[in-house]
Every structure is written in C-alpha cells, then in structure tokens.
Design a protein around this motif. Structure first.
Motif, mmCIF file in Angstrom:
data_model
loop_
_atom_site.group_PDB
_atom_site.id
_atom_site.type_symbol
_atom_site.label_atom_id
_atom_site.label_comp_id
_atom_site.label_asym_id
_atom_site.label_seq_id
_atom_site.Cartn_x
_atom_site.Cartn_y
_atom_site.Cartn_z
ATOM 1 N N ARG A 310 0.834 -1.184 0.000
ATOM 2 C CA ARG A 310 0.000 0.000 0.000
ATOM 3 C C ARG A 310 0.873 1.239 0.000
ATOM 4 O O ARG A 310 1.997 1.236 0.497
ATOM 5 N N CYS A 311 0.319 2.278 -0.579
ATOM 6 C CA CYS A 311 1.063 3.530 -0.677
ATOM 7 C C CYS A 311 1.136 4.170 0.710
ATOM 8 O O CYS A 311 0.137 4.291 1.417
ATOM 9 N N THR A 312 2.319 4.570 1.072
ATOM 10 C CA THR A 312 2.506 5.184 2.389
ATOM 11 C C THR A 312 2.906 6.646 2.289
ATOM 12 O O THR A 312 3.376 7.229 3.255
ATOM 13 N N MET A 313 2.704 7.222 1.124
ATOM 14 C CA MET A 313 3.081 8.628 0.992
ATOM 15 C C MET A 313 2.064 9.544 1.653
ATOM 16 O O MET A 313 2.366 10.691 1.949
ATOM 17 N N ALA A 314 0.887 9.050 1.827
ATOM 18 C CA ALA A 314 -0.117 9.785 2.612
ATOM 19 C C ALA A 314 -0.913 8.746 3.387
ATOM 20 O O ALA A 314 -1.111 7.622 2.934
ATOM 21 N N ALA A 315 -1.348 9.171 4.508
ATOM 22 C CA ALA A 315 -1.977 8.207 5.413
ATOM 23 C C ALA A 315 -3.224 7.591 4.808
ATOM 24 O O ALA A 315 -3.462 6.398 4.920
#
Length: 522
Positions: A310-315
């Motif tokens: 999952r993308c962790t660049m934004a919560a």
DNA sequence: CGATTTTGACCGGCGC
DNA sequence: GCGCCGGTCAAAATCG
C-alpha cells in the motif's frame, strides 16, 4: 560561435536489486534461482537538447509553441566553420584555400541535404494532415459511441461538444490542426476531482499537507496498528478519521452490486486496475511512490508468491499494488495498481500515477454510461487497443476492470542511443496513428517499447516539480519504471506532437492562443 | 529501538 | 452450509 555539447535528460531506470528489502525473492520460493542479472542503466533518450533549450523548450502546459524545437539536425552548426573562413583575417595559405574549397563543397552538400529535408518536410506535413483527419474521425466516432451509452452524463457535455466542434472544422478553434490531448486531460481531470473529493470528504480528514511526509505516513501506519482490525470489524461507530478510509474501502468492496448510480463511477474508479507486465529481474518496479508491504500470499496457480503493498506517501491514500511474477515465465513481473492517489506525488511518481489514473478513467469512460454491467463488459471486451492487442488490453473478465500493459512482447531496449530525429517508422503506420489519437499514453509506450521511436526532445518540464538534488531513486535502474514513466507522461505525448508539428513547420503562424495543451495540469 | 517485513490467522465473497 | 480463494490484519521477527 561555440556549440554547446548537448545536454541530455536522463531517465533513471531503477531496479531494486537483490538486496532490496522489498525483494520478494527473500522469501524462499520456486522462483529462487531464476534471477537474472539486473540491468542498470541511465537511458539517454533526448540527447539533442542543449542548455539554451531551457528557455526555448516547448511549453507543454500552456500550449504547443513550436518555436525553435530542436530537430536533432544540428542545423545551426553546419555553417559555422564557413562563416569563420569568410571572415578570415586575410592571411591565406594553400592549406587554407584547400580548406575553403572543401568548405564550399561541404556547403553544396549541406544545401542538398537541406533540400532533401525540405521535401521530407513536405511529405511529413502531408502525413500530419492525414493523421489529423484520421484522429478527428476516430474521436468523433468515439464521442458518438460514448454518447450513445452515456445518455446525458453531465461529464460528457462541454468536452465532447468541443471535440465535435473542433473535429468538424478539422482544426482547433484557433485554426491549428487538432492536437490529440482530450483523452490525456480526461484522466487527470477526473483523478484530480476524485482527489479533491477525497480530501474534502469526511473520510479525507487529513489533508495531504498533514500527511504528505513519509514520516507522518509512517506515524500514521504505526498508529493504525492499534486496534484497527477490531474497530473495523466490530463496529462502524466511533471511527477515527484514520480508520475511516479503510472502512470506506471495505464498504466499496461490500457494496451491493445492485446499488448503482452516482457513486458507481467512484466505485469503478477505485476498483479499476492497471496491470503492467514487464521483463524484470527486480523484485518490484520503482515507480516513485513509497510502498509498504502488508502481506504476501501464495496465489492459486502460481508458484511465486504475490506481495501486497500500500502507498505510504499519505496516510489515507487508498492506492495499493500487487506484485507477482508470471506463472509461465518468472522473469516477467506483473504489477497491478489499484486506486487513485489522494496526495501530491513526487515527480518520479507522477508518471505511473497518471497512467493508472488515465487507465482507470479509460475504463470509466466506457462504464459510467450504463447501469448495465453487461453493457460495460461489452464495451470493455471490444476495447482492445488498436496499437497492439498483445501490448495493451482491457479486460472485463477479471473481477475488476483491468488494463494490462504488456511490455514483454517487445522488451525494452536498454541501449542508450543518441537521438536522431523522429524514427523512420513513426507516423506512417495507420494503426500507430489511430492508437496515438485514441490512447496517447499507451501509444507512446508502444513507441518506446518497440524501440522504433528513438528521438525527440522532452521538455524538462516532464517533472515540473523536480528538484535537482532529489535523489534519482538510487543507482539501480529500472526499464519498466522508465517505460511506464515515459508512456504515462502526458508531456511526452505532447512533446511528440509538438516536435512533429515543429518539424513540419506548419503550426507557428496560425494563431497560438487557442489550442492550448493542458496535458500536464495538476 | 523504531521501522519494516514476515507469516499465520482471519474475514468476506463466491461457487457448489 | 461448506470449502476455496483473495485480500487483509497484526504479532512476531528482522533489519538498520
């Protein structure tokens, strides 16, 4: 006059090597031992650019300004030496006379070359006219088709009417030949809208500013560990904003198939998947985003495990991806993206993100019209891309509508190469023309992956927010990433169009204010 | 020691 | 209702 050695825009190709912590192969699997040597190389796509181009380069954000676009012909350099000889100080010698003679000969040769280029120019101009006509025909057909199935979708109004208006004239409103850009805008526009919706919605309680940093994202994911599962599964009450996105995702999945309507678009958008197949020894393609692995499973029918990120660049970013090696050929890496980023992306991530966005929107464009899933399936099943059935396909048979970009049929040529002018096979292939008009990104990907398109300048604006000191994703290169990046970047397509237009020289004088390219908006 | 990955358990959807 | 399967969770293990 000093001719600056051409500077180049280098695309970092990033392969995660065996030491990469994301490496799937760390998990013992039947794929072990099949690793091939990772290739790392900087691809030198646009070697015709020099420093002065920073001021001259095509402004892809505001329109096609085919001013001084370098053609790679080095036209400014051929008379330099002769100019010098003509203003010589008079101290002549036999050697110099001979040199002058040879330069006269060179001038004659170069003149002949210029004449040849002129005729070639005319030929290409004719091709452009035909291409524009074909494009308009296709687009009109597409709009008609979409209208038949949308029946009054408000999204369809101004855009399609504009397309029709332009195509009816055969030109844009300012008199320029129509440039294929509407489809590029579509995905980004919708994606942006969705991102806005997400951020403004209660579930998007955290703004990207709040969560944009990886550190905060890590904090978020760390905090999420506390009781998320219990909350999400025990009760929908007392949800924290942090958890709400997860519930929304679950709600989307759990939504009754009979509940369709206005939110179907969003639902499909979120479910739409973009799958990239590529020959790669790396464990994961580097697409510029930050991912956190949250699971790994053995999938049925495939000896290689499937990893979930999952993308962790934004919560609250809902984007996830699955990475798995092909069952038939473990050298083929299949990366499947799902969802839309709801946060600002680094330049390196823009390409893939816009690709997924566009692909999702492409699916949407055929699915929003009807509440009948059968219609959607029919649309999708017929939507094999014209450029190559084996390279990019839409699938309605999988649980989620999926666009598959298959880069394995024509492996990416990693050889750095100097940039001549447009490749010889460009623009004279009817299928390619149609494909370019219909799906610019995919087409440009095809162009690159087939290594038939080898040269044109790309605006440095490919990464409008790029920072010189930003690490270029390490020292390992990834052909897949770069290919996707090039394919995805609307600027590339626009640059392609701009370069052709410029080379053909037919666009400068017919008004510049109208047909503005907004491909890189947002 | 915090961050990240691993991995077994769990859940929901779906077909039978 | 049952079992299979894909997807996710979260405690434990590992990494840096």
């Amino acid at each position: 006059m000093d001719i600056q050695p051409p500077t180049t825009i280098r695309f970092p190709l990033l392969f995660d090597d065996a030491n990469d912590p994301h490496d799937l192969d760390r998990t013992p699997s039947p794929c072990d031992g099949k690793r091939v040597v990772a290739v790392g190389e900087m691809m030198d796509f646009f070697s015709v650019k020099n420093d002065s181009d920073a001021k001259e380069e095509i402004d892809l954000s505001t329109g096609l300004e085919p001013v001084n676009v370098k053609t790679g012909l080095n036209l400014l350099t051929w008379n330099t030496s002769s100019d010098q000889s003509m203003v010589d100080d008079g101290v002549s010698s036999d050697v110099e006379e001979k040199r002058d003679m040879s330069e006269v000969e060179r001038m004659a040769i170069l003149r002949a070359e210029v004449e040849r280029m002129g005729s070639e120019n005319q030929r290409l101009r004719d091709m452009l006219s035909k291409t524009s006509a074909d494009y308009c025909a296709l687009q009109t057909h597409m709009v008609t088709f979409m209208q038949e199935h949308k029946q009054g979708n408000p999204e369809d109004g101004p855009e399609s009417s504009s397309i029709r208006r332009q195509c009816n004239d055969g030109k844009a409103e300012n008199g320029k030949p129509l440039i294929p850009r509407q489809f590029m805008e579509l995905g980004l526009a919708i994606a942006g809208r969705e991102a806005e919706d997400h951020l403004s919605s209660p579930s998007g309680g955290r703004s990207s500013d709040q969560l944009g940093s990886p550190v905060k994202a890590r904090e978020y994911w760390g905090s999420r560990k506390i009781g998320t599962r219990k909350i999400s599964r025990s009760s929908d009450k007392n949800q924290s904003p942090d958890q709400e996105w997860l519930l929304n995702n679950k709600a989307t999945r759990l939504r009754s198939p009979s509940k369709r309507g206005a939110d179907q678009t969003e639902s499909v958008m979120r479910k739409a998947r973009v799958s990239v197949r590529a020959q790669s020894a790396a464990a994961m393609i580097t697409d510029g985003c930050q991912w956190r692995k949250y699971g790994q499973k053995m999938a049925k029918g495939n000896p290689c495990p499937r990893a979930y990120y999952r993308c962790t660049m934004a919560a609250s970013c809902p984007v996830r991806k699955q990475v798995q090696r092909c069952a038939e050929d473990s050298s083929v890496l299949i990366t499947t993206y799902e969802g839309q980023h709801n946060h600002p992306l680094p330049p390196a991530a823009m390409a893939m993100a816009s690709t997924t966005s566009s692909a999702a929107q492409m699916l949407l464009s055929g699915s929003t019209s009807s509440s009948n899933r059968t219609t959607n399936a029919n649309f999708l099943s017929r939507a094999t891309l014209p450029c190559s059935s084996s390279m990019a396909t839409l699938s309605a048979s999988s649980p989620f509508p999926t666009v598959t970009l298959d880069l394995t049929q024509n492996p990416v040529n990693l050889q750095s190469r100097p940039f001549p002018s447009l490749g010889p096979n460009f623009s004279n292939h009817p299928k390619a023309t149609a494909a370019a008009a219909m799906f610019p990104r995919l087409f440009s990907q095809a162009m690159h992956s087939q290594s038939k398109f080898s040269g044109l300048q790309m605006s440095k604006d490919i990464s409008p927010h790029s920072q010189p000191d930003e690490p270029q994703q390490g020292t390992h290169n990834d052909s897949t990433s770069a290919t996707a990046a090039i394919a995805a970047n609307p600027n590339f397509t626009a640059a392609l169009v701009a370069a052709i237009s410029s080379i053909m020289g037919g666009l400068q004088e017919s008004g510049r204010n109208g047909c503005q390219n907004t491909a890189n908006e947002g």
